[in-house]
Design a protein around this motif. Structure first.
Motif, PDB file in Angstrom:
ATOM      1  N   LYS A  41       0.837  -1.206   0.000  1.00  0.00           N
ATOM      2  CA  LYS A  41       0.000   0.000   0.000  1.00  0.00           C
ATOM      3  C   LYS A  41       0.874   1.258   0.000  1.00  0.00           C
ATOM      4  CE  LYS A  41      -3.755  -2.185   2.530  1.00  0.00           C
ATOM      5  NZ  LYS A  41      -4.453  -2.267   3.814  1.00  0.00           N
ATOM      6  N   ALA A  42       1.989   1.208   0.723  1.00  0.00           N
ATOM      7  CA  ALA A  42       2.887   2.358   0.803  1.00  0.00           C
ATOM      8  C   ALA A  42       3.548   2.653  -0.535  1.00  0.00           C
ATOM      9  CB  ALA A  42       3.952   2.115   1.867  1.00  0.00           C
ATOM     10  N   HIS A  43       3.566   1.675  -1.404  1.00  0.00           N
ATOM     11  CA  HIS A  43       4.198   1.841  -2.710  1.00  0.00           C
ATOM     12  C   HIS A  43       3.604   3.034  -3.461  1.00  0.00           C
ATOM     13  CE1 HIS A  43       5.447   0.912  -6.807  1.00  0.00           C
ATOM     14  NE2 HIS A  43       6.462   0.301  -6.237  1.00  0.00           N
ATOM     15  N   ASP A  44       2.319   3.306  -3.268  1.00  0.00           N
ATOM     16  CA  ASP A  44       1.659   4.436  -3.937  1.00  0.00           C
ATOM     17  C   ASP A  44       2.180   5.783  -3.444  1.00  0.00           C
ATOM     18  OD1 ASP A  44       0.109   2.653  -5.350  1.00  0.00           O
ATOM     19  OD2 ASP A  44      -1.587   2.784  -3.964  1.00  0.00           O
ATOM     20  N   TYR A  45       2.711   5.815  -2.222  1.00  0.00           N
ATOM     21  CA  TYR A  45       3.131   7.074  -1.611  1.00  0.00           C
ATOM     22  C   TYR A  45       4.640   7.305  -1.665  1.00  0.00           C
ATOM     23  CZ  TYR A  45      -1.578   6.609   0.096  1.00  0.00           C
ATOM     24  OH  TYR A  45      -2.927   6.433   0.160  1.00  0.00           O
ATOM     25  N   ASP A  46       5.387   6.216  -1.585  1.00  0.00           N
ATOM     26  CA  ASP A  46       6.854   6.328  -1.570  1.00  0.00           C
ATOM     27  C   ASP A  46       7.429   5.062  -2.193  1.00  0.00           C
ATOM     28  OD1 ASP A  46       9.535   6.708  -1.079  1.00  0.00           O
ATOM     29  OD2 ASP A  46       9.292   7.163   1.048  1.00  0.00           O
ATOM     30  N   SER A  47       7.349   4.988  -3.505  1.00  0.00           N
ATOM     31  CA  SER A  47       7.692   3.748  -4.197  1.00  0.00           C
ATOM     32  C   SER A  47       9.153   3.346  -4.014  1.00  0.00           C
ATOM     33  CB  SER A  47       7.336   3.841  -5.673  1.00  0.00           C
ATOM     34  OG  SER A  47       8.055   4.886  -6.293  1.00  0.00           O
ATOM     35  N   GLU A  48      10.046   4.304  -3.968  1.00  0.00           N
ATOM     36  CA  GLU A  48      11.466   3.969  -3.839  1.00  0.00           C
ATOM     37  C   GLU A  48      11.756   3.240  -2.527  1.00  0.00           C
ATOM     38  OE1 GLU A  48      15.831   6.144  -3.640  1.00  0.00           O
ATOM     39  OE2 GLU A  48      14.129   7.264  -4.443  1.00  0.00           O
ATOM     40  N   ASN A  49      11.310   3.799  -1.427  1.00  0.00           N
ATOM     41  CA  ASN A  49      11.542   3.166  -0.127  1.00  0.00           C
ATOM     42  C   ASN A  49      10.743   1.882   0.026  1.00  0.00           C
ATOM     43  OD1 ASN A  49      13.497   4.852   1.120  1.00  0.00           O
ATOM     44  ND2 ASN A  49      11.928   6.398   1.400  1.00  0.00           N
ATOM     45  N   ALA A  50       9.525   1.866  -0.463  1.00  0.00           N
ATOM     46  CA  ALA A  50       8.706   0.654  -0.378  1.00  0.00           C
ATOM     47  C   ALA A  50       9.361  -0.487  -1.150  1.00  0.00           C
ATOM     48  CB  ALA A  50       7.304   0.925  -0.903  1.00  0.00           C
ATOM     49  N   ARG A  51       9.886  -0.200  -2.334  1.00  0.00           N
ATOM     50  CA  ARG A  51      10.578  -1.232  -3.118  1.00  0.00           C
ATOM     51  C   ARG A  51      11.802  -1.761  -2.366  1.00  0.00           C
ATOM     52  NH1 ARG A  51       9.563   1.770  -7.718  1.00  0.00           N
ATOM     53  NH2 ARG A  51      11.590   2.769  -7.566  1.00  0.00           N
ATOM     54  N   TRP A  52      12.558  -0.860  -1.747  1.00  0.00           N
ATOM     55  CA  TRP A  52      13.751  -1.264  -1.012  1.00  0.00           C
ATOM     56  C   TRP A  52      13.386  -2.219   0.130  1.00  0.00           C
ATOM     57  CZ3 TRP A  52      15.596  -0.775   3.978  1.00  0.00           C
ATOM     58  CH2 TRP A  52      16.940  -1.100   4.158  1.00  0.00           C
ATOM     59  N   VAL A  53      12.371  -1.830   0.922  1.00  0.00           N
ATOM     60  CA  VAL A  53      11.982  -2.659   2.065  1.00  0.00           C
ATOM     61  C   VAL A  53      11.382  -3.981   1.585  1.00  0.00           C
ATOM     62  CG1 VAL A  53      10.536  -2.811   4.125  1.00  0.00           C
ATOM     63  CG2 VAL A  53      11.677  -0.673   3.584  1.00  0.00           C
ATOM     64  N   LEU A  54      10.568  -3.945   0.534  1.00  0.00           N
ATOM     65  CA  LEU A  54      10.017  -5.192  -0.002  1.00  0.00           C
ATOM     66  C   LEU A  54      11.135  -6.126  -0.466  1.00  0.00           C
ATOM     67  CD1 LEU A  54       6.868  -3.971  -1.930  1.00  0.00           C
ATOM     68  CD2 LEU A  54       6.919  -5.652  -0.085  1.00  0.00           C
ATOM     69  N   GLY A  55      12.203  -5.566  -1.000  1.00  0.00           N
ATOM     70  CA  GLY A  55      13.359  -6.380  -1.372  1.00  0.00           C
ATOM     71  C   GLY A  55      13.961  -7.066  -0.160  1.00  0.00           C
ATOM     72  N   LYS A  56      14.040  -6.346   0.954  1.00  0.00           N
ATOM     73  CA  LYS A  56      14.558  -6.930   2.195  1.00  0.00           C
ATOM     74  C   LYS A  56      13.644  -8.043   2.698  1.00  0.00           C
ATOM     75  CE  LYS A  56      18.201  -4.474   2.455  1.00  0.00           C
ATOM     76  NZ  LYS A  56      19.480  -5.129   2.161  1.00  0.00           N
ATOM     77  N   VAL A  57      12.334  -7.838   2.575  1.00  0.00           N
ATOM     78  CA  VAL A  57      11.373  -8.879   2.979  1.00  0.00           C
ATOM     79  C   VAL A  57      11.576 -10.121   2.112  1.00  0.00           C
ATOM     80  CG1 VAL A  57       8.922  -9.480   3.062  1.00  0.00           C
ATOM     81  CG2 VAL A  57       9.685  -7.260   3.920  1.00  0.00           C
ATOM     82  N   ARG A  58      11.735  -9.929   0.810  1.00  0.00           N
ATOM     83  CA  ARG A  58      11.971 -11.067  -0.087  1.00  0.00           C
ATOM     84  C   ARG A  58      13.253 -11.816   0.297  1.00  0.00           C
ATOM     85  NH1 ARG A  58      10.813  -7.190  -4.024  1.00  0.00           N
ATOM     86  NH2 ARG A  58       8.616  -7.234  -4.531  1.00  0.00           N
ATOM     87  N   GLU A  59      14.284 -11.077   0.690  1.00  0.00           N
ATOM     88  CA  GLU A  59      15.523 -11.718   1.125  1.00  0.00           C
ATOM     89  C   GLU A  59      15.277 -12.609   2.343  1.00  0.00           C
ATOM     90  OE1 GLU A  59      18.471  -8.699   1.845  1.00  0.00           O
ATOM     91  OE2 GLU A  59      18.427  -8.021  -0.241  1.00  0.00           O
ATOM     92  N   ARG A  60      14.476 -12.121   3.291  1.00  0.00           N
ATOM     93  CA  ARG A  60      14.170 -12.913   4.494  1.00  0.00           C
ATOM     94  C   ARG A  60      13.385 -14.164   4.121  1.00  0.00           C
ATOM     95  NH1 ARG A  60      16.766  -8.879   5.094  1.00  0.00           N
ATOM     96  NH2 ARG A  60      17.289  -7.929   7.042  1.00  0.00           N
TER      97      ARG A  60
END
Length: 69
Positions: A41-60
């Protein structure tokens, strides 16, 4: 059952668990699936940071997958 419990308590966000948060020694934690849905949901507001954190989640998730295998 949890009357004398102290420590981390993983919950699904149901409001009844909020009472435990008021007790000393109890720390509520959520599920990663919930974190991920909020990040999407945050991707709509701050896509750069949301993508970065989602990448970290995928790593976990990848680490968990390897550990299971």
């Amino acid at each position: 059952m949890l009357r004398s419990y102290e420590g981390w308590l993983q919950t699904d966000g149901y409001t009844a668990y909020e009472e435990f948060e008021k007790r000393l020694g109890i720390h509520l934690v959520g599920f990663m699936a919930h974190v991920r849905s909020y990040l999407e949901k945050a991707h709509d507001y701050d896509s750069e940071n949301a993508r970065w954190v989602l990448g970290k989640v995928r790593e976990r998730y990848a680490i968990e997958r390897v550990a299971r295998e």
